[in-house]
Write a protein that holds these residues in place. Structure first.
Motif, PDB file in Angstrom:
ATOM      1  N   VAL A 373       0.840  -1.205   0.000  1.00  0.00           N
ATOM      2  CA  VAL A 373       0.000   0.000   0.000  1.00  0.00           C
ATOM      3  C   VAL A 373       0.871   1.250   0.000  1.00  0.00           C
ATOM      4  O   VAL A 373       0.630   2.201  -0.760  1.00  0.00           O
ATOM      5  CB  VAL A 373      -0.943  -0.015   1.223  1.00  0.00           C
ATOM      6  N   MET A 374       1.900   1.272   0.826  1.00  0.00           N
ATOM      7  CA  MET A 374       2.746   2.453   0.930  1.00  0.00           C
ATOM      8  C   MET A 374       3.622   2.649  -0.310  1.00  0.00           C
ATOM      9  O   MET A 374       3.987   3.774  -0.641  1.00  0.00           O
ATOM     10  CB  MET A 374       3.613   2.360   2.184  1.00  0.00           C
ATOM     11  N   ARG A 375       3.946   1.585  -1.009  1.00  0.00           N
ATOM     12  CA  ARG A 375       4.657   1.752  -2.287  1.00  0.00           C
ATOM     13  C   ARG A 375       3.749   2.426  -3.305  1.00  0.00           C
ATOM     14  O   ARG A 375       4.210   3.259  -4.105  1.00  0.00           O
ATOM     15  CB  ARG A 375       5.132   0.395  -2.802  1.00  0.00           C
ATOM     16  N   LEU A 376       2.457   2.067  -3.302  1.00  0.00           N
ATOM     17  CA  LEU A 376       1.508   2.751  -4.175  1.00  0.00           C
ATOM     18  C   LEU A 376       1.356   4.218  -3.775  1.00  0.00           C
ATOM     19  O   LEU A 376       1.245   5.099  -4.642  1.00  0.00           O
ATOM     20  CB  LEU A 376       0.152   2.049  -4.123  1.00  0.00           C
ATOM     21  N   VAL A 377       1.357   4.490  -2.476  1.00  0.00           N
ATOM     22  CA  VAL A 377       1.273   5.875  -2.001  1.00  0.00           C
ATOM     23  C   VAL A 377       2.464   6.676  -2.514  1.00  0.00           C
ATOM     24  O   VAL A 377       2.310   7.803  -3.011  1.00  0.00           O
ATOM     25  CB  VAL A 377       1.207   5.897  -0.461  1.00  0.00           C
ATOM     26  N   ARG A 378       3.654   6.106  -2.397  1.00  0.00           N
ATOM     27  CA  ARG A 378       4.855   6.785  -2.882  1.00  0.00           C
ATOM     28  C   ARG A 378       4.819   6.976  -4.399  1.00  0.00           C
ATOM     29  O   ARG A 378       5.285   7.995  -4.917  1.00  0.00           O
ATOM     30  CB  ARG A 378       6.098   5.989  -2.496  1.00  0.00           C
ATOM     31  N   ARG A 379       4.267   6.011  -5.094  1.00  0.00           N
ATOM     32  CA  ARG A 379       4.164   6.135  -6.558  1.00  0.00           C
ATOM     33  C   ARG A 379       3.283   7.328  -6.928  1.00  0.00           C
ATOM     34  O   ARG A 379       3.574   8.064  -7.874  1.00  0.00           O
ATOM     35  CB  ARG A 379       3.599   4.836  -7.130  1.00  0.00           C
ATOM     36  N   ILE A 380       2.208   7.533  -6.185  1.00  0.00           N
ATOM     37  CA  ILE A 380       1.324   8.666  -6.468  1.00  0.00           C
ATOM     38  C   ILE A 380       1.982   9.979  -6.061  1.00  0.00           C
ATOM     39  O   ILE A 380       1.881  10.983  -6.768  1.00  0.00           O
ATOM     40  CB  ILE A 380      -0.012   8.464  -5.735  1.00  0.00           C
ATOM     41  N   LEU A 381       2.691   9.985  -4.933  1.00  0.00           N
ATOM     42  CA  LEU A 381       3.342  11.214  -4.475  1.00  0.00           C
ATOM     43  C   LEU A 381       4.487  11.624  -5.386  1.00  0.00           C
ATOM     44  O   LEU A 381       4.631  12.796  -5.749  1.00  0.00           O
ATOM     45  CB  LEU A 381       3.861  11.028  -3.045  1.00  0.00           C
ATOM     46  N   ASP A 382       5.336  10.646  -5.773  1.00  0.00           N
ATOM     47  CA  ASP A 382       6.544  10.944  -6.561  1.00  0.00           C
ATOM     48  C   ASP A 382       6.331  10.818  -8.062  1.00  0.00           C
ATOM     49  O   ASP A 382       7.235  11.179  -8.834  1.00  0.00           O
ATOM     50  CB  ASP A 382       7.681  10.008  -6.133  1.00  0.00           C
ATOM     51  N   GLU A 383       5.182  10.262  -8.462  1.00  0.00           N
ATOM     52  CA  GLU A 383       4.868  10.028  -9.875  1.00  0.00           C
ATOM     53  C   GLU A 383       5.875   9.102 -10.546  1.00  0.00           C
ATOM     54  O   GLU A 383       6.102   9.176 -11.755  1.00  0.00           O
ATOM     55  CB  GLU A 383       4.769  11.353 -10.631  1.00  0.00           C
ATOM     56  N   ASP A 384       6.509   8.263  -9.752  1.00  0.00           N
ATOM     57  CA  ASP A 384       7.453   7.292 -10.287  1.00  0.00           C
ATOM     58  C   ASP A 384       7.684   6.221  -9.217  1.00  0.00           C
ATOM     59  O   ASP A 384       7.476   6.466  -8.028  1.00  0.00           O
ATOM     60  CB  ASP A 384       8.776   7.947 -10.672  1.00  0.00           C
ATOM     61  N   TRP A 385       8.122   5.059  -9.648  1.00  0.00           N
ATOM     62  CA  TRP A 385       8.394   3.985  -8.711  1.00  0.00           C
ATOM     63  C   TRP A 385       9.780   4.154  -8.109  1.00  0.00           C
ATOM     64  O   TRP A 385      10.736   4.467  -8.811  1.00  0.00           O
ATOM     65  CB  TRP A 385       8.302   2.622  -9.401  1.00  0.00           C
ATOM     66  N   ASN A 386       9.882   3.955  -6.813  1.00  0.00           N
ATOM     67  CA  ASN A 386      11.149   4.061  -6.096  1.00  0.00           C
ATOM     68  C   ASN A 386      11.657   2.659  -5.794  1.00  0.00           C
ATOM     69  O   ASN A 386      11.078   1.944  -4.980  1.00  0.00           O
ATOM     70  CB  ASN A 386      10.955   4.845  -4.795  1.00  0.00           C
ATOM     71  N   PRO A 387      12.760   2.227  -6.449  1.00  0.00           N
ATOM     72  CA  PRO A 387      13.235   0.852  -6.218  1.00  0.00           C
ATOM     73  C   PRO A 387      13.711   0.616  -4.794  1.00  0.00           C
ATOM     74  O   PRO A 387      13.752  -0.528  -4.337  1.00  0.00           O
ATOM     75  CB  PRO A 387      14.387   0.703  -7.227  1.00  0.00           C
ATOM     76  N   ASP A 388      14.079   1.675  -4.075  1.00  0.00           N
ATOM     77  CA  ASP A 388      14.544   1.494  -2.694  1.00  0.00           C
ATOM     78  C   ASP A 388      13.430   1.014  -1.774  1.00  0.00           C
ATOM     79  O   ASP A 388      13.703   0.447  -0.709  1.00  0.00           O
ATOM     80  CB  ASP A 388      15.116   2.812  -2.156  1.00  0.00           C
ATOM     81  N   LEU A 389      12.164   1.238  -2.178  1.00  0.00           N
ATOM     82  CA  LEU A 389      11.052   0.847  -1.323  1.00  0.00           C
ATOM     83  C   LEU A 389      10.822  -0.658  -1.293  1.00  0.00           C
ATOM     84  O   LEU A 389       9.946  -1.132  -0.577  1.00  0.00           O
ATOM     85  CB  LEU A 389       9.769   1.547  -1.783  1.00  0.00           C
ATOM     86  N   ALA A 390      11.600  -1.404  -2.087  1.00  0.00           N
ATOM     87  CA  ALA A 390      11.493  -2.865  -2.017  1.00  0.00           C
ATOM     88  C   ALA A 390      11.906  -3.375  -0.638  1.00  0.00           C
ATOM     89  O   ALA A 390      11.491  -4.459  -0.221  1.00  0.00           O
ATOM     90  CB  ALA A 390      12.361  -3.505  -3.097  1.00  0.00           C
ATOM     91  N   SER A 391      12.708  -2.583   0.086  1.00  0.00           N
ATOM     92  CA  SER A 391      13.160  -2.969   1.428  1.00  0.00           C
ATOM     93  C   SER A 391      12.377  -2.250   2.522  1.00  0.00           C
ATOM     94  O   SER A 391      12.838  -2.176   3.665  1.00  0.00           O
ATOM     95  CB  SER A 391      14.658  -2.672   1.580  1.00  0.00           C
ATOM     96  N   LEU A 392      11.212  -1.702   2.179  1.00  0.00           N
ATOM     97  CA  LEU A 392      10.384  -1.019   3.168  1.00  0.00           C
ATOM     98  C   LEU A 392       9.965  -2.000   4.266  1.00  0.00           C
ATOM     99  O   LEU A 392       9.663  -3.162   4.002  1.00  0.00           O
ATOM    100  CB  LEU A 392       9.141  -0.443   2.487  1.00  0.00           C
ATOM    101  N   GLU A 393       9.955  -1.513   5.495  1.00  0.00           N
ATOM    102  CA  GLU A 393       9.649  -2.363   6.645  1.00  0.00           C
ATOM    103  C   GLU A 393       8.525  -1.745   7.469  1.00  0.00           C
ATOM    104  O   GLU A 393       8.515  -0.541   7.717  1.00  0.00           O
ATOM    105  CB  GLU A 393      10.892  -2.526   7.523  1.00  0.00           C
ATOM    106  N   THR A 394       7.564  -2.576   7.868  1.00  0.00           N
ATOM    107  CA  THR A 394       6.477  -2.132   8.748  1.00  0.00           C
ATOM    108  C   THR A 394       6.900  -2.296  10.197  1.00  0.00           C
ATOM    109  O   THR A 394       7.421  -3.342  10.582  1.00  0.00           O
ATOM    110  CB  THR A 394       5.202  -2.955   8.500  1.00  0.00           C
ATOM    111  N   ILE A 395       6.690  -1.266  10.992  1.00  0.00           N
ATOM    112  CA  ILE A 395       7.026  -1.297  12.413  1.00  0.00           C
ATOM    113  C   ILE A 395       5.766  -1.648  13.193  1.00  0.00           C
ATOM    114  O   ILE A 395       4.760  -0.942  13.114  1.00  0.00           O
ATOM    115  CB  ILE A 395       7.583   0.066  12.883  1.00  0.00           C
ATOM    116  N   TRP A 396       5.841  -2.747  13.925  1.00  0.00           N
ATOM    117  CA  TRP A 396       4.703  -3.227  14.709  1.00  0.00           C
ATOM    118  C   TRP A 396       4.980  -3.099  16.194  1.00  0.00           C
ATOM    119  O   TRP A 396       6.118  -3.178  16.638  1.00  0.00           O
ATOM    120  CB  TRP A 396       4.407  -4.704  14.407  1.00  0.00           C
TER     121      TRP A 396
END
Length: 481
Positions: A373-396
């Motif tokens: 979901v947050m990768r899609l959010v970043r895609r809309i904000l930046d208008e491009d895909w960010n490859p660094d977000l492949a390592s995005l981590e959710t904090i629980w």
């Protein structure tokens, strides 16, 4: 613009899939709400006495015990120590602190829920929802129910290939159903289409050619398997035992109703013997419930049967509760089986070990969904895909139920090791259960303290400490000078 042939075919296929699953979803919802209809043979309880049905709501107890331990605290980007501020701002503006609980709950109850992401280009007053504080540039993230949304998965990538949401513009009710309008939203990899049903046909109202190449719908699936990607309800394993316990409790209630007063009998008397002080004949129920029976007929005999022993019903319900505990891993106290002595802190943790491990598994699964979901959010904000977000981590938040003293002792020991701590200060604070907002405020106060005391900052630098508040070796006044 009319739907293309492929779009119309996809819409019809998804709509049929959505309709086909409604009956099962309604049944699961009834079990969670404790409104299920328990099937019986009709031997012990005749159909005329169904009003005595007693339902034990173990499915909701099981699901709630898991959902209560699922709390998202932020998203960490590669190379960052704390939560990302931009993603957390989007999270907060979409009220996902509250909405995420609904997504987790529905995925546990129904086996899946959905999260949609879209451009939040409506102005503060254009959408007429009273949300004047919302930033128009913030992407819109909404949680959706599987009653209204369904999706198709690609057999190759296992990702969503198409999805649809079918809903009405007003609450469904007897008086308003005729006035409501059925609407639909078709989600495809490069376009989102809004439709309205007119004269039993879907008519396109608007479309958004976003061109993202992915469907902006993320499923949140519970207990997915290789051949069952749509998941299954967490309640399915306890529903048969719940029905069995409900039947036993219904029989117990009926037996209690009949055997609440020990059965009495009278021999050698007639109806005329049961009269009040004025000589009027008493009704049968009043005569039966009378405290004292005094008869003029000396040959009449009055007696009482032994009261029924209902302990067997408790035994069978306790047996079903132990079976539920074995299947789910819930402690017996969650199912109403209390003990004289309350459990110790270590006993509670050992008792909840299976539940904690299950919650950690659920966090891993739901975390992957929130990261998409947050990768899609970043895609809309930046208008491009960010490859660094492949390592995005959710904090629980930690799903365990530790004692404050035990957690603090373990965290301080890891942080106080010499010559360097095993874990940094931020991780120590996270282990102690502080939220990302609290940790950020602590770090601001740490920075303010260093500015007020520059000598201490120099001393830490000479001793090998860092600017994040890491402990350093002892520094003498001469070294600091």
């Amino acid at each position: 613009m009319a739907l293309s042939e492929d779009e119309a075919e996809t819409l019809a296929r998804l709509e049929y899939q959505l309709v086909r699953q409604q009956r099962k979803l309604w049944t699961l919802d009834a079990y969670y709400n404790g409104e299920q209809r328990v099937e019986q043979l009709g031997l012990a309880v005749p159909p005329e006495l169904r009003q005595f049905l007693t339902v034990v709501n173990w499915p909701a107890t099981y699901v709630d015990a898991i959902e209560e331990r699922l709390d998202v605290e932020g998203f960490r980007l590669p190379g960052q120590d704390g939560a990302d501020a931009d993603l957390w701002r989007v999270w907060q503006e979409n009220d996902l602190d509250e909405e995420s609980q609904l997504a987790h709950l529905d995925s546990l109850v129904f086996g899946r829920s959905y999260v949609t992401v879209g451009a939040g280009d409506a102005g503060p007053d254009e959408d007429d929802d009273g949300d004047e504080d919302r930033d128009p540039a913030t992407p819109l993230v909404t949680v959706e129910s599987p009653r209204e949304v369904t999706a198709e998965l690609s057999p190759r990538t296992r990702r969503v290939a198409a999805a649809v949401k079918v809903y009405r513009d007003s609450p469904i009710g007897p008086a308003r159903r005729a006035e409501s309008i059925q609407l639909a939203t078709l989600y495809l990899p490069d376009v989102t289409v809004w439709l309205e049903r007119r004269n039993a046909r879907w008519v396109e109202v608007d479309r958004d050619d976003h061109g993202m190449g992915v469907v902006p719908v993320v499923p949140m699936v519970n207990r997915s398997r290789v051949a069952r990607r749509h998941g299954r309800s967490e309640m399915e394993r306890v529903i048969p035992l719940t029905d069995a316990a409900a039947r036993a409790l219904t029989n117990a209630q009926l037996a209690t109703e009949i055997m609440a007063i020990p059965q009495r009998y009278v021999l050698g008397a007639s109806k005329g013997d049961f009269v009040d002080k004025d000589g009027k004949q008493l009704p049968a129920w009043e005569a039966y419930f009378g405290a004292i029976w005094a008869l003029l007929n000396p040959a009449a005999k009055v007696g009482q049967f032994d009261a029924a022993d209902l302990s067997n019903f408790k035994t069978i319900v306790d047996h079903y509760a132990s079976l539920v505990a074995g299947v789910t891993g819930l402690p017996m106290r969650y199912l109403g089986q209390s003990t004289t002595n309350p459990p110790s802190a270590e006993g509670i943790r050992a008792d909840e070990s299976r539940v904690i491990k299950l919650c950690e598994r659920v966090q891993r699964s739901r975390g992957g969904s929130w990261e998409r979901v947050m990768r899609l959010v970043r895609r809309i904000l930046d208008e491009d895909w960010n490859p660094d977000l492949a390592s995005l981590e959710t904090i629980w938040r930690n799903p365990a139920t530790p004692t404050r003293a035990a957690e603090a002792d373990a965290a301080v020991k890891l942080f106080s090791t010499s010559p360097r701590p095993i874990v940094p200060l931020r991780q120590t604070r996270e282990s102690l259960g502080f939220s990302q907002v609290q940790i950020a405020r602590m770090e601001e106060e740490d920075e303010a303290e260093r500015r007020r005391d520059p000598v201490l900052d120099i001393a830490r630098g000479l001793a090998g400490g860092d600017a994040a508040g890491e402990p350093a070796a002892a520094v003498t006044g001469a070294d600091a000078a």
